[in-house]
Design a protein around this motif. Structure first.
Motif, PDB file in Angstrom:
ATOM      1  N   PHE A  78       0.868  -1.184   0.000  1.00 48.05           N
ATOM      2  CA  PHE A  78       0.000   0.000   0.000  1.00 48.05           C
ATOM      3  C   PHE A  78       0.900   1.227   0.000  1.00 48.05           C
ATOM      4  CE2 PHE A  78       0.762  -0.800   4.482  1.00 48.05           C
ATOM      5  CZ  PHE A  78       0.896   0.460   5.053  1.00 48.05           C
ATOM      6  N   GLU A 117      -2.868  -0.969  -2.884  1.00 47.12           N
ATOM      7  CA  GLU A 117      -3.815   0.145  -2.836  1.00 47.12           C
ATOM      8  C   GLU A 117      -3.073   1.451  -2.583  1.00 47.12           C
ATOM      9  OE1 GLU A 117      -7.742   1.783  -2.933  1.00 47.12           O
ATOM     10  OE2 GLU A 117      -6.893  -0.146  -3.541  1.00 47.12           O
ATOM     11  N   PHE A 174      -3.407   5.385  -1.275  1.00 43.57           N
ATOM     12  CA  PHE A 174      -4.202   6.296  -0.463  1.00 43.57           C
ATOM     13  C   PHE A 174      -3.641   7.707  -0.595  1.00 43.57           C
ATOM     14  CE2 PHE A 174      -4.561   2.163   1.619  1.00 43.57           C
ATOM     15  CZ  PHE A 174      -5.937   2.047   1.756  1.00 43.57           C
ATOM     16  N   GLU A 210     -11.863   5.193   5.193  1.00 45.99           N
ATOM     17  CA  GLU A 210     -11.444   4.734   3.864  1.00 45.99           C
ATOM     18  C   GLU A 210     -10.490   3.545   3.977  1.00 45.99           C
ATOM     19  OE1 GLU A 210      -9.093   6.465  -0.092  1.00 45.99           O
ATOM     20  OE2 GLU A 210      -9.500   7.780   1.628  1.00 45.99           O
ATOM     21  N   VAL A 211      -9.553   3.664   4.881  1.00 44.58           N
ATOM     22  CA  VAL A 211      -8.563   2.589   5.060  1.00 44.58           C
ATOM     23  C   VAL A 211      -9.230   1.343   5.641  1.00 44.58           C
ATOM     24  CG1 VAL A 211      -6.417   1.914   6.201  1.00 44.58           C
ATOM     25  CG2 VAL A 211      -6.708   4.260   5.385  1.00 44.58           C
ATOM     26  N   GLU A 212     -10.071   1.531   6.637  1.00 43.13           N
ATOM     27  CA  GLU A 212     -10.746   0.394   7.271  1.00 43.13           C
ATOM     28  C   GLU A 212     -11.657  -0.333   6.289  1.00 43.13           C
ATOM     29  OE1 GLU A 212     -12.695   2.128  10.609  1.00 43.13           O
ATOM     30  OE2 GLU A 212     -10.945   1.917  11.937  1.00 43.13           O
ATOM     31  N   SER A 213     -12.312   0.414   5.413  1.00 44.79           N
ATOM     32  CA  SER A 213     -13.183  -0.183   4.401  1.00 44.79           C
ATOM     33  C   SER A 213     -12.387  -1.079   3.463  1.00 44.79           C
ATOM     34  CB  SER A 213     -13.897   0.916   3.610  1.00 44.79           C
ATOM     35  OG  SER A 213     -14.696   0.362   2.584  1.00 44.79           O
ATOM     36  N   TRP A 214     -11.197  -0.621   3.070  1.00 44.24           N
ATOM     37  CA  TRP A 214     -10.336  -1.421   2.196  1.00 44.24           C
ATOM     38  C   TRP A 214      -9.893  -2.699   2.893  1.00 44.24           C
ATOM     39  CZ3 TRP A 214      -4.705  -1.829   2.700  1.00 44.24           C
ATOM     40  CH2 TRP A 214      -4.123  -2.572   1.663  1.00 44.24           C
ATOM     41  N   VAL A 215      -9.501  -2.572   4.144  1.00 45.65           N
ATOM     42  CA  VAL A 215      -9.058  -3.747   4.903  1.00 45.65           C
ATOM     43  C   VAL A 215     -10.196  -4.748   5.041  1.00 45.65           C
ATOM     44  CG1 VAL A 215      -8.258  -4.561   7.142  1.00 45.65           C
ATOM     45  CG2 VAL A 215      -7.281  -2.493   6.167  1.00 45.65           C
ATOM     46  N   ASP A 217     -12.657  -5.293   3.051  1.00 48.83           N
ATOM     47  CA  ASP A 217     -12.865  -5.983   1.769  1.00 48.83           C
ATOM     48  C   ASP A 217     -11.830  -7.077   1.546  1.00 48.83           C
ATOM     49  OD1 ASP A 217     -15.074  -4.445   1.209  1.00 48.83           O
ATOM     50  OD2 ASP A 217     -14.014  -3.006  -0.054  1.00 48.83           O
ATOM     51  N   LEU A 218     -10.675  -6.933   2.149  1.00 47.25           N
ATOM     52  CA  LEU A 218      -9.622  -7.946   1.983  1.00 47.25           C
ATOM     53  C   LEU A 218      -9.953  -9.231   2.733  1.00 47.25           C
ATOM     54  CD1 LEU A 218      -6.410  -5.739   2.450  1.00 47.25           C
ATOM     55  CD2 LEU A 218      -7.293  -6.667   0.309  1.00 47.25           C
TER      56      LEU A 218
END
Length: 211
Positions: free
Chosen positions: A163, A191, A193, A201-206, A208-209
């Motif tokens: 990232f 990703e 940022f 935003e960061v938590e949403s990406w995590v 999804d992982l």
């Protein structure tokens, strides 16, 4: 006399049958207790499979990448590891608009990008299953202090997720270039940022992982 003898014998038979019944009852009760105990022990031995250990390694020049790394670590329950050059970059060193600054000289002369680190391998590195690697983007690639961390560790059987942070540049080929330098590991798409990325935003990406 015969009647008395018969009466005594009858009384003895009654007492004998009562004793046998009591013994069987106790035996049955005892077996039931053992069965319940066994069931309880079996239940206690069941465990929930835990997720693999997560490491969030990062190099941060101005603090932006550090902020994202901390959010990822909090969201995954992972450990943080800061990639630190032995000779830290000063604010002047990072002035890319100055052709004589450290980053500019290193950019122009690739041989100068071999940046020694305070620590190359985190403690208990072998125990981690997933490794996030964070960095700022310098001239379209990963900031080179990350290179020696990537080249100096064995990522075999580890999932590696890059990232980056930048004010305008995207992830580009930075993840692929680091993958080539590492030569090991199951590298995932990374990703990018923005420098002021929000925690959500960061938590949403995590999330999804699925880490």
């Amino acid at each position: 006399m015969k009647k008395l003898t018969s009466l005594v014998i009858a009384l003895l038979l009654v007492l004998t049958f009562s004793a046998c019944g009591s013994s069987n009852s106790n035996s049955s009760s005892s077996n039931g207790t053992n069965s319940n105990s066994s069931s309880s022990t079996s239940t206690k031995t069941k465990t929930t499979k835990s997720k693999g250990k997560v490491l969030v390694a990062y190099y941060s020049a101005t603090g932006s990448t550090k902020a994202v790394a901390e959010t990822i670590a909090n969201a995954t329950g992972g450990d943080l590891f800061e990639i630190e050059p032995k000779e830290p970059y000063s604010e002047g060193d990072l002035d890319w608009t100055n052709s004589r600054s450290r980053v500019s000289v290193e950019h122009d002369d690739e041989s100068k990008r071999d940046v020694p680190l305070k620590t190359v391998t985190p403690e208990n590195f072998d125990n981690y299953d997933t490794v996030f690697i964070g960095y700022p983007i310098w001239w379209g690639i990963a900031a080179w202090p990350v290179d020696n961390f990537v080249k100096g560790n064995d990522f075999t059987n580890k999932t590696v997720i890059p990232f980056c942070t930048s004010s305008s540049s995207g992830l580009g080929d930075s993840g692929e270039l680091l993958k080539e330098q590492a030569g090991t590991g199951n590298w995932q798409d990374g990703e990018r940022f923005s420098s002021g990325a929000s925690q959500d935003e960061v938590e949403s990406w995590v999330k999804d992982l699925g880490i």
